[in-house]
Write an enzyme that holds these catalytic residues in place. Structure first.
Site, mmCIF file in Angstrom:
data_model
loop_
_atom_site.group_PDB
_atom_site.id
_atom_site.type_symbol
_atom_site.label_atom_id
_atom_site.label_comp_id
_atom_site.label_asym_id
_atom_site.label_seq_id
_atom_site.Cartn_x
_atom_site.Cartn_y
_atom_site.Cartn_z
ATOM 1 N N CYS A 335 0.832 -1.202 0.000
ATOM 2 C CA CYS A 335 0.000 0.000 0.000
ATOM 3 C C CYS A 335 0.870 1.257 0.000
ATOM 4 O O CYS A 335 1.579 1.513 -0.959
ATOM 5 C CB CYS A 335 -0.980 -0.029 1.170
ATOM 6 N N HIS A 434 -3.759 -5.260 1.020
ATOM 7 C CA HIS A 434 -3.607 -5.657 2.421
ATOM 8 C C HIS A 434 -4.036 -7.113 2.560
ATOM 9 O O HIS A 434 -4.877 -7.606 1.807
ATOM 10 C CB HIS A 434 -4.479 -4.785 3.322
#
Length: 491
Positions: A335, A434
């Protein structure tokens, strides 16, 4: 059977409300009921994407898992995600609605509209599940904030919840904190407190028998449970305070995995599975020397990519990561960390602050442009064309594209045909996903070349379910469950 809601509130932050809440979610499920968790307002950088692409605090996603139901935004209608020391992004009903300073948010008014929105979310849950297991936030006795509170006793009153006060005996001062917390409540709120739960007790519980009596005499409220401190039950934590108790140094006999300890680190539960895998020694650090000892360096997610990138450049961590990459260490970005590994990050609309452009670490040939629209969705994908179907979720702002003239090399192919991430080589990649490490194929690839251990087939989902059952058994044995059920009966 229909129950009134139950609520767990605390004498302080980190008293263990979330864990107790999770335990009762599982207990009610085991007993044949259909519970659901609820927390009106949460402040956390550790969030989760629901199946319908909305964002909630990670704790409510964990509690939903303990209930055996999918997470949804009604379980956490207001989520505050700190962007810096002074302000937070406000997520309402799963979608960001803007940034506000702490003063703007907490002091502007009594938050009537937010409270009504939160209660409406509760009502929608209450129509489908029973009992609703509510969680408070921090201390119930911040009397200067009572009129603006939407999470603790104001919500308990509105829902008519049977309320239980959780106190952390491990930090000391339990008598003063319990007595003071109840004494500071108005009479109508005191009447809702049905019991006291003493949490994190070390030693022989019978030694607290006199303490039970004293607290009952002082407050008029019975102590309905004393929960022993435990280390052998693993439940994913939401509060970044828990990072303080995690490893901070490299080990010697396993694969050393350094998670860069960013100031605004988010979704640290991405690395929970690494802590359970016997092949890895996982530690969190912002120390240049400890970065140098790692076999694998992971740049994690962050709520403010540019500010954290500036910080790791200033403290020498950025240079340490670049050196490690050149020395053949494995370097992974997830991310915000994936964005940092690129050539440049641009923020023309000043979404994250006043800096409109900053060079990245230059390891991956990518440019990220911050955009106002936040991406939140769950995804199924194939990792590096491996046939197994993997699972993960996205929560990010910004669009990442190739530098002009660079060769495309996506890491993941998503089920809907999109591509994710960038694969530089076997030792370096980045992804927006994630939870990517929760998949066996990814963990085995991460360990490849660094250990002779047999690739694992560790089922993290099964492991978590076993832990929820262990937690429920642990708490069930230590509370007066018959009394607690009696307080939930509707007239």
């Amino acid at each position: 059977m229909s129950f009134r809601p139950i609520m767990f509130v605390g004498t302080c932050s980190d008293a263990g409300k979330s864990i107790i809440n999770t335990a009762f979610c599982r207990i009610f499920k085991q007993d044949g009921f259909h519970p659901a968790p609820f927390k009106a307002q949460n402040m956390s950088l550790n969030s989760y994407s629901t199946p319908d692409g909305l964002e909630i605090g990670r704790a409510q996603a964990v509690q939903a898992e303990a209930c055996g139901i999918p997470p949804e935004s009604d379980m956490n209608p207001v989520l505050l995600k700190p962007t810096n020391e002074q302000s937070s992004q406000v997520v309402l009903n799963g979608k960001p609605v803007g940034n506000m300073s702490a003063k703007e948010y907490f002091m502007a008014n009594n938050k009537a509209e937010l409270f009504n929105q939160a209660y409406a979310a509760y009502e929608r849950l209450h129509a489908r599940y029973s009992p609703i297991v509510l969680e408070g936030a921090g201390s119930i006795s911040e009397i200067n904030l009572r009129k603006r509170d939407i999470t603790n006793m104001r919500m308990a009153l509105r829902t008519g919840a049977a309320t239980y006060l959780v106190a952390d005996i491990d930090r000391g001062g339990v008598f003063a904190s319990v007595y003071g917390s109840i004494a500071l409540l108005p009479e109508e709120e005191k009447k809702l407190i049905k019991g006291i739960i003493i949490n994190k007790f070390r030693g022989d519980i019978s030694l607290f028998d006199e303490g039970r009596k004293i607290l009952h005499e002082l407050t008029g409220v019975p102590v309905v449970g004393v929960i022993p401190y435990f280390r052998d039950i693993y439940i994913e934590e939401e509060d970044s305070v828990s990072l303080e108790s995690k490893n901070t140094r490299a080990g010697s006999d396993k694969i050393n995995v350094a998670i860069v300890l960013l100031k605004r680190l988010s979704n640290f539960t991405d690395f929970s599975v690494l802590e359970r895998d016997e092949r890895f020694h996982t530690y969190y650090t912002n120390n240049v020397e400890e970065i140098g000892k790692a076999d694998i360096i992971i740049l994690p997610g962050t709520k403010n990519t540019i500010a954290d990138l500036q910080n790791i450049k200033a403290n020498g961590i950025a240079d340490a990561i670049i050196r490690a990459h050149k020395d053949g260490k494995k370097v992974i970005g997830i991310c915000g960390g994936y964005q940092m590994l690129g050539a440049r990050i641009e923020d023309p609309d000043r979404i994250e602050g006043e800096t409109t452009s900053i060079p990245g670490l230059g390891i991956l040939p990518l440019i990220t442009v911050m955009e106002p629209e936040k991406v939140t969705r769950q995804s199924r994908f194939q990792f590096r064309n491996h046939p197994d179907t993997c699972r993960g979720y996205e929560i990010h702002m910004g669009k990442t594209t190739l530098l002009d003239g660079s060769t495309a090399s996506s890491l993941n192919r998503l089920e809907d045909g999109r591509e994710d991430g960038y694969l530089l080589n076997d030792k370096c990649w980045g992804s927006y996903l994630h939870g990517i490490l929760d998949n066996d194929v990814v963990l085995n690839e991460l360990a490849e070349g660094l250990t002779q251990a047999t690739p694992t087939t560790f089922n993290y989902t099964d492991f978590k379910n076993q832990q929820y059952d262990k937690l429920a058994e642990h708490v069930r044995a230590c509370v007066d469950l018959q009394y607690i059920y009696s307080t939930l009966k509707t007239k």
